[in-house]
Write an enzyme that holds these catalytic residues in place. Structure first.
Site, PDB file in Angstrom:
ATOM      1  N   HIS A 269      59.380  30.515  59.321  1.00  0.00           N
ATOM      2  CA  HIS A 269      58.637  31.131  60.412  1.00  0.00           C
ATOM      3  C   HIS A 269      59.174  32.526  60.642  1.00  0.00           C
ATOM      4  CE1 HIS A 269      56.794  31.758  64.326  1.00  0.00           C
ATOM      5  NE2 HIS A 269      55.959  30.797  63.964  1.00  0.00           N
ATOM      6  N   ASP A 326      53.224  23.267  61.494  1.00  0.00           N
ATOM      7  CA  ASP A 326      52.222  22.752  60.551  1.00  0.00           C
ATOM      8  C   ASP A 326      52.764  21.669  59.621  1.00  0.00           C
ATOM      9  OD1 ASP A 326      50.077  24.421  61.371  1.00  0.00           O
ATOM     10  OD2 ASP A 326      51.057  26.108  60.388  1.00  0.00           O
TER      11      ASP A 326
HETATM   12  N1  CMC Z   1      59.227  28.234  51.024  1.00  0.00           N
HETATM   13  C1  CMC Z   1      60.116  28.876  50.222  1.00  0.00           C
HETATM   14  N2  CMC Z   1      60.653  30.063  50.500  1.00  0.00           N
HETATM   15  C2  CMC Z   1      60.308  30.636  51.655  1.00  0.00           C
HETATM   16  C3  CMC Z   1      59.399  30.046  52.545  1.00  0.00           C
HETATM   17  C4  CMC Z   1      58.858  28.790  52.199  1.00  0.00           C
HETATM   18  N3  CMC Z   1      57.995  28.171  52.999  1.00  0.00           N
HETATM   19  N4  CMC Z   1      59.231  30.843  53.613  1.00  0.00           N
HETATM   20  C5  CMC Z   1      60.000  31.911  53.390  1.00  0.00           C
HETATM   21  N5  CMC Z   1      60.655  31.791  52.212  1.00  0.00           N
HETATM   22  C6  CMC Z   1      61.657  32.730  51.634  1.00  0.00           C
HETATM   23  C7  CMC Z   1      60.970  33.973  51.117  1.00  0.00           C
HETATM   24  O1  CMC Z   1      60.600  33.819  49.758  1.00  0.00           O
HETATM   25  C8  CMC Z   1      62.066  34.998  51.302  1.00  0.00           C
HETATM   26  O2  CMC Z   1      63.020  34.819  50.280  1.00  0.00           O
HETATM   27  P1  CMC Z   1      63.799  36.086  49.646  1.00  0.00           P
HETATM   28  O3  CMC Z   1      64.619  36.657  50.756  1.00  0.00           O
HETATM   29  O4  CMC Z   1      64.586  35.515  48.520  1.00  0.00           O
HETATM   30  O5  CMC Z   1      62.735  37.027  49.168  1.00  0.00           O
HETATM   31  C9  CMC Z   1      62.725  34.572  52.625  1.00  0.00           C
HETATM   32  O6  CMC Z   1      62.491  33.164  52.701  1.00  0.00           O
HETATM   33  C10 CMC Z   1      62.150  35.253  53.849  1.00  0.00           C
HETATM   34  O7  CMC Z   1      60.747  34.985  53.881  1.00  0.00           O
HETATM   35  P2  CMC Z   1      59.609  36.009  54.280  1.00  0.00           P
HETATM   36  O8  CMC Z   1      58.403  35.688  53.479  1.00  0.00           O
HETATM   37  O9  CMC Z   1      60.144  37.399  54.223  1.00  0.00           O
HETATM   38  O10 CMC Z   1      59.405  35.600  55.799  1.00  0.00           O
HETATM   39  P3  CMC Z   1      58.192  36.002  56.713  1.00  0.00           P
HETATM   40  O11 CMC Z   1      58.698  36.043  58.098  1.00  0.00           O
HETATM   41  O12 CMC Z   1      57.502  37.225  56.185  1.00  0.00           O
HETATM   42  O13 CMC Z   1      57.159  34.785  56.514  1.00  0.00           O
HETATM   43  C11 CMC Z   1      56.014  32.744  56.793  1.00  0.00           C
HETATM   44  C12 CMC Z   1      56.980  33.759  57.421  1.00  0.00           C
HETATM   45  C13 CMC Z   1      55.693  31.670  57.825  1.00  0.00           C
HETATM   46  C14 CMC Z   1      54.729  33.444  56.385  1.00  0.00           C
HETATM   47  C15 CMC Z   1      56.704  32.099  55.554  1.00  0.00           C
HETATM   48  O14 CMC Z   1      57.881  31.426  55.956  1.00  0.00           O
HETATM   49  C16 CMC Z   1      55.776  31.171  54.789  1.00  0.00           C
HETATM   50  O15 CMC Z   1      55.007  31.631  53.948  1.00  0.00           O
HETATM   51  N6  CMC Z   1      55.828  29.803  55.062  1.00  0.00           N
HETATM   52  C17 CMC Z   1      54.927  28.875  54.431  1.00  0.00           C
HETATM   53  C18 CMC Z   1      53.559  28.901  55.126  1.00  0.00           C
HETATM   54  C19 CMC Z   1      53.601  28.245  56.481  1.00  0.00           C
HETATM   55  O16 CMC Z   1      54.118  27.162  56.659  1.00  0.00           O
HETATM   56  N7  CMC Z   1      52.994  28.925  57.464  1.00  0.00           N
HETATM   57  C20 CMC Z   1      52.893  28.430  58.850  1.00  0.00           C
HETATM   58  C21 CMC Z   1      53.684  29.255  59.787  1.00  0.00           C
HETATM   59  S1  CMC Z   1      53.924  28.516  61.407  1.00  0.00           S
HETATM   60  C22 CMC Z   1      52.411  28.314  62.183  1.00  0.00           C
HETATM   61  C23 CMC Z   1      51.392  29.357  61.985  1.00  0.00           C
HETATM   62  O17 CMC Z   1      51.639  30.550  62.128  1.00  0.00           O
HETATM   63  O18 CMC Z   1      50.273  28.982  61.685  1.00  0.00           O
END
Ligand code: CMC
Length: 391
Positions: A269, A326
């Site tokens: 998140h 989720d």
């Molecule tokens: N699985 C594996 N790796 C992950 C995940 C995941 N679900 N989420 C983040 N990471 C890794 C990402 O690859 C990055 O790694 P590195 O530093 O090596 O490049 C690190 O963690 C930081 O992630 P980020 O993508 O920079 O984080 P963000 O704040 O931009 O993204 C997020 C947040 C929710 C989009 C992301 O965690 C994600 O894609 N999660 C899966 C989709 C999901 O469950 N979304 C629902 C969010 S909660 C409710 C809602 O908003 O609807």
């Protein structure tokens, strides 16, 4: 003029001041108007929480009764709108159908660009009342089933369940545990400050566009798998793991190897760097609902194993990746009888009070400015036009 700071994904930019929702992502705290989510999930109902989120205070008994009554009397949609739903192809995904339904609803409102308190009030009640009807009609259309009229002797949640699952020819049996679980799930989704869909609602609203156009934009932003669409993506991920026969360990390894962009859906998140407090509450309800109806217990077990494996793994702990709202919600919706295409629609029904409250907070601010971010240009420098024959 001035200077431009670059903030990828707007991760460090506060786009507004707001008095609606407070989140402390490190401590796993979520409050609507000061009230902790745990207390609201235990004590409140979705309609009461919607009132709190929109108007800022818990209603008195009389205010709540009036609010519930006003909503109840607005659940019907124009007869032509019921016909409109039949124009979508069979099996249409109910999310774009909901977004389209909201735009159609705007054409039935002649005061939709009016900012008088009365017009805002009317639009608020129409949206809260009619969105479950639109959602149920989108679902019924996808199945080719009869669209039922609302039954206003029922509660908000019962009415929606009946419109979704009942047939005109048969009585519908309610289960109190399912009704309450859905009520709680909607409470947990009611607002979440400046997330992607809410920021979209505010950005659209900042141009002076009406509340229907703004909320329809929110529905579209919510549909993506990184946002609300994650609840559908989680169940698809779990089913794919099950079908492929790979172990939880192997899947976690694939995620860590970042092969083909695989993520652990329902994990991570932008703000929570600790357990998402909503996920903790949902988890409690998962077992209760699943023991009632034939849910995918195999997928619940798989989800629990995945969570366990991830929480013990350095990759996830170092990045502070925990289950989000989720991760378990789709499994409960599934156990209630909803197909996966409806999961994000249910999220939208829940998030609606938040979108409305944020739009109202925006338009009633006399100092409101149009949202207009800057960019850092990385394209070509100036060059001369080349005639077609010379290229
Ligand atoms: N699985 C594996 N790796 C992950 C995940 C995941 N679900 N989420 C983040 N990471 C890794 C990402 O690859 C990055 O790694 P590195 O530093 O090596 O490049 C690190 O963690 C930081 O992630 P980020 O993508 O920079 O984080 P963000 O704040 O931009 O993204 C997020 C947040 C929710 C989009 C992301 O965690 C994600 O894609 N999660 C899966 C989709 C999901 O469950 N979304 C629902 C969010 S909660 C409710 C809602 O908003 O609807």
């Amino acid at each position: 003029t001035g200077y431009t700071t670059y903030d990828d994904g707007l991760a460090n930019t506060a786009s507004t001041m707001s008095a609606i929702t407070y989140i402390d992502g490190d401590a796993g705290v979520l409050r609507y108007r000061g009230y902790p989510i745990e207390q609201l999930a235990k004590e409140s109902t979705f309609l009461e929480t919607a009132y709190l989120v929109i108007y800022g205070e818990l209603p008195t008994a009389a205010e709540l009764a009036t609010w519930e009554d006003r909503i109840r009397r607005k659940t019907m949609v124009d007869e032509r709108m019921r016909e409109f739903f039949k124009m979508f192809p069979r099996r249409s995904h109910p999310m774009p159908v909901l977004a389209s339904g909201l735009m159609m609803l705007s054409t039935y409102s002649f005061d939709s660009v009016d900012y008088t308190p009365e017009a805002i009030e009317k639009a608020t009640e129409r949206l809260i009342a009619k969105v479950p009807t639109l959602a149920a009609y989108g679902y019924k259309n996808s199945r080719g089933e009869a669209m039922l009229y609302p039954d206003n002797s029922l509660s908000y949640i019962e009415n929606f369940l009946r419109m979704s699952f009942a047939y005109p020819t048969e009585p519908y049996e309610f289960h109190d545990e399912i009704t309450r679980a859905l009520d709680v799930l909607l409470i947990l989704h009611a607002d979440h400050e400046q997330n992607c869909s809410t920021s979209t609602v505010r950005l659209i609203g900042s141009s002076g566009a009406n509340i229907y156009a703004s909320v329809a934009g929110g529905v579209n932003a919510l549909s993506g798998p990184l946002h609300g669409g994650a609840n559908q993506a989680v169940v698809e991920m779990l089913s794919a793991i099950k079908e492929s026969g790979i172990s939880v360990k192997e899947y976690v390894q694939q995620v860590k190897d970042k092969k083909a962009g695989i993520k652990l859906m329902g994990f991570g998140h932008r703000i929570y760097k600790n357990y998402d407090p909503r996920a903790a509450i949902i988890k409690e309800h998962a077992d209760k609902v699943m023991s009632l109806k034939a849910g995918r217990r195999d997928l619940l077990k798989l989800a629990q194993e995945l969570e366990h494996a991830a929480l013990e793994d350095d990759y996830f702990t170092e990045r502070k990746l925990y289950p989000n709202v989720d991760f378990y919600s789709g499994l409960i919706y599934e156990a209630m009888g909803f197909p996966k295409e409806m999961f994000t629609v249910l999220f939208a029904i829940g998030r609606l009070p938040g979108w409305i409250a944020q739009w109202r907070e925006l338009v009633t601010n006399p100092k409101r400015k149009i949202g207009r971010p800057r960019q850092i240009y990385i394209g070509e420098g100036e060059r001369d036009y080349v005639p077609l024959g010379d290229r």
